[in-house]
Design a protein around this motif. Structure first.
Motif, PDB file in Angstrom:
ATOM      1  N   LEU A 111       0.624  -1.147   0.061  1.00 52.83           N
ATOM      2  CA  LEU A 111       0.048   0.040   0.159  1.00 52.83           C
ATOM      3  C   LEU A 111       0.931   1.247   0.096  1.00 52.83           C
ATOM      4  O   LEU A 111       0.230   2.412  -0.103  1.00 52.83           O
ATOM      5  CB  LEU A 111      -0.943  -0.025   1.269  1.00 52.83           C
ATOM      6  N   LEU A 154     -10.075   0.726   2.133  1.00 56.87           N
ATOM      7  CA  LEU A 154     -10.122  -0.375   0.656  1.00 56.87           C
ATOM      8  C   LEU A 154     -11.382  -0.942   0.521  1.00 56.87           C
ATOM      9  O   LEU A 154     -12.189  -1.338   1.517  1.00 56.87           O
ATOM     10  CB  LEU A 154      -8.928  -1.302   0.950  1.00 56.87           C
ATOM     11  N   ASN A 165     -10.303  -4.595  -4.653  1.00 56.54           N
ATOM     12  CA  ASN A 165      -9.101  -4.444  -4.801  1.00 56.54           C
ATOM     13  C   ASN A 165      -8.667  -2.806  -5.205  1.00 56.54           C
ATOM     14  O   ASN A 165      -7.629  -2.610  -5.739  1.00 56.54           O
ATOM     15  CB  ASN A 165      -8.565  -5.049  -6.073  1.00 56.54           C
ATOM     16  N   LYS A 166      -9.325  -1.974  -4.571  1.00 54.13           N
ATOM     17  CA  LYS A 166      -9.264  -0.564  -4.847  1.00 54.13           C
ATOM     18  C   LYS A 166      -9.039   0.201  -3.545  1.00 54.13           C
ATOM     19  O   LYS A 166      -9.760  -0.255  -2.463  1.00 54.13           O
ATOM     20  CB  LYS A 166     -10.582   0.100  -5.592  1.00 54.13           C
ATOM     21  N   GLU A 167      -8.045   1.184  -3.552  1.00 51.11           N
ATOM     22  CA  GLU A 167      -7.919   2.171  -2.576  1.00 51.11           C
ATOM     23  C   GLU A 167      -9.195   3.260  -2.774  1.00 51.11           C
ATOM     24  O   GLU A 167      -8.682   3.987  -3.981  1.00 51.11           O
ATOM     25  CB  GLU A 167      -6.572   2.416  -2.191  1.00 51.11           C
TER      26      GLU A 167
END
Length: 139
Positions: free
Chosen positions: A97, A108, A111-113
């Motif tokens: 990260l 989160l 699979n995305k921040e």
């Protein structure tokens, strides 16, 4: 209301307050694999990279606690995970990260921040991040 009844009600209320606080979901303590497990389950994860000795982390925690107390939906919808910086600051999670330091908050989903804050203790910024997490969790 007479004095005796007032004192009895006051004592009952004071006794119930710690129970109400205990009912709030405590943040999970990070262990390897936990974040991936929760994300695979479809949860929105709010990571708090912190150290027990960090004053900025303590200030962020006070704001987080106040916001959670003011809006129970945060704890009902979001999975909060504390990551001990001293133990996991150089972990694969922190590296993947690109966490620059303790006092970093990250949201989160999948699979995305969705957002992050580094060393900011302002109520507005932290609430904005928590609102982002809540919106993702309830979408």
């Amino acid at each position: 209301m007479d004095r005796r009844r007032f004192l009895a009600l006051s004592a009952a209320t004071a006794a119930a307050l710690p129970l109400a606080r205990a009912a709030q979901a405590a943040p999970l303590e990070y262990k390897p694999g936990l974040v991936e497990e929760r994300l695979k389950a479809g949860e929105t994860v709010f990571l708090d990279f912190k150290a027990s000795w960090c004053t900025t982390c303590a200030a962020q925690e006070r704001v987080l606690d106040a916001l959670k107390a003011g809006n129970p939906a945060y704890e009902q919808a979001i999975t909060f995970i504390n990551v001990d910086w001293d133990a996991y600051g150089k972990s694969d999670l922190a590296k993947s990260l690109k966490i620059p330091r303790r006092s970093t908050l990250v949201v989160l989903k999948g699979n995305k921040e969705l957002g992050r804050i580094v060393a900011d203790t302002s109520k507005g910024a932290i609430q904005g991040l928590m609102d982002t997490a809540l919106a993702a969790a309830t979408a």
